[in-house]
Design a protein around this motif. Structure first.
Motif, PDB file in Angstrom:
ATOM      1  N   LEU A  74     -26.177  75.081 -21.144  1.00  0.00           N
ATOM      2  CA  LEU A  74     -27.289  75.938 -20.752  1.00  0.00           C
ATOM      3  C   LEU A  74     -27.009  77.401 -21.086  1.00  0.00           C
ATOM      4  O   LEU A  74     -27.915  78.130 -21.506  1.00  0.00           O
ATOM      5  N   GLU A  75     -25.763  77.827 -20.916  1.00  0.00           N
ATOM      6  CA  GLU A  75     -25.406  79.204 -21.280  1.00  0.00           C
ATOM      7  C   GLU A  75     -25.572  79.428 -22.779  1.00  0.00           C
ATOM      8  O   GLU A  75     -26.058  80.485 -23.200  1.00  0.00           O
ATOM      9  N   ASP A  76     -25.184  78.445 -23.584  1.00  0.00           N
ATOM     10  CA  ASP A  76     -25.376  78.556 -25.034  1.00  0.00           C
ATOM     11  C   ASP A  76     -26.858  78.628 -25.391  1.00  0.00           C
ATOM     12  O   ASP A  76     -27.270  79.396 -26.261  1.00  0.00           O
ATOM     13  N   LEU A  90     -31.624  81.757 -27.064  1.00  0.00           N
ATOM     14  CA  LEU A  90     -32.980  82.227 -26.773  1.00  0.00           C
ATOM     15  C   LEU A  90     -33.039  83.751 -26.708  1.00  0.00           C
ATOM     16  O   LEU A  90     -34.002  84.362 -27.180  1.00  0.00           O
ATOM     17  N   ARG A  91     -32.019  84.369 -26.129  1.00  0.00           N
ATOM     18  CA  ARG A  91     -31.974  85.839 -26.089  1.00  0.00           C
ATOM     19  C   ARG A  91     -31.914  86.416 -27.501  1.00  0.00           C
ATOM     20  O   ARG A  91     -32.572  87.410 -27.805  1.00  0.00           O
ATOM     21  N   LEU A  99     -37.581  88.457 -32.492  1.00  0.00           N
ATOM     22  CA  LEU A  99     -39.038  88.555 -32.425  1.00  0.00           C
ATOM     23  C   LEU A  99     -39.482  89.962 -32.021  1.00  0.00           C
ATOM     24  O   LEU A  99     -40.483  90.470 -32.536  1.00  0.00           O
ATOM     25  N   GLU A 100     -38.744  90.594 -31.114  1.00  0.00           N
ATOM     26  CA  GLU A 100     -39.063  91.968 -30.724  1.00  0.00           C
ATOM     27  C   GLU A 100     -38.907  92.915 -31.913  1.00  0.00           C
ATOM     28  O   GLU A 100     -39.739  93.808 -32.113  1.00  0.00           O
ATOM     29  N   ALA A 101     -37.869  92.707 -32.701  1.00  0.00           N
ATOM     30  CA  ALA A 101     -37.661  93.544 -33.890  1.00  0.00           C
ATOM     31  C   ALA A 101     -38.777  93.319 -34.897  1.00  0.00           C
ATOM     32  O   ALA A 101     -39.294  94.280 -35.495  1.00  0.00           O
TER      33      ALA A 101
END
Length: 137
Positions: free
Chosen positions: A75-77, A82-83, A89-91
């Motif tokens: 889940l951490e991976d 996702l981050r 996507l923000e860029a």
């Protein structure tokens, strides 16, 4: 060199993680930590692997089972991936806004889909009143 460079042999990685080398071999077999391999098939651990081994030790000392640890690490991976995708996507969005200011506007369609409209155009909304009356019997 970065944190993912495979530089530590198993004995050094075990010492840095505060574990026995056999424990690292077991974690490799279980897929909890997968070090890189040399041409001669010997394990090479990165600093990221050592940090992950320390996290496994911490979770284990807190009573989490190996299967639970595998789930937590997975889940951490996934969160990390996702981050990274969100940052990409923000860029892309920032680049698009800089290159085409005011040219594209998005709205929600009646079915919940995304609709592109021209800047300055208002979306026409339907305001209908439906009256329901039961049949007289």
């Amino acid at each position: 060199m970065d944190e993912t460079s495979p530089i530590f042999v198993i004995s050094v990685a075990a010492e840095l993680a505060g574990m026995h080398p056999q424990t690292l071999r077991q974690y490799d077999r279980l897929g909890l930590v997968s070090p890189s391999r040399t041409a001669g098939k010997s394990r090479r651990y990165s600093m990221r692997d050592v940090v992950q081994l320390r996290e496994i030790a911490q979770l284990s000392s807190e009573g989490v089972s190996l299967e639970g640890i595998r789930r937590v690490l997975g889940l951490e991976d996934e969160v990390s991936a996702l981050r990274t995708r969100v940052r990409e996507l923000e860029a892309m969005l920032a680049d698009e806004m800089l290159n085409r200011p005011g040219r594209r506007v998005f709205a929600a369609g009646s079915a919940g889909d995304i609709v592109t409209i021209k800047a300055g155009t208002r979306v026409r909304r339907e305001n209908a009143l439906v009256v329901w009356r039961p049949l007289d019997r």
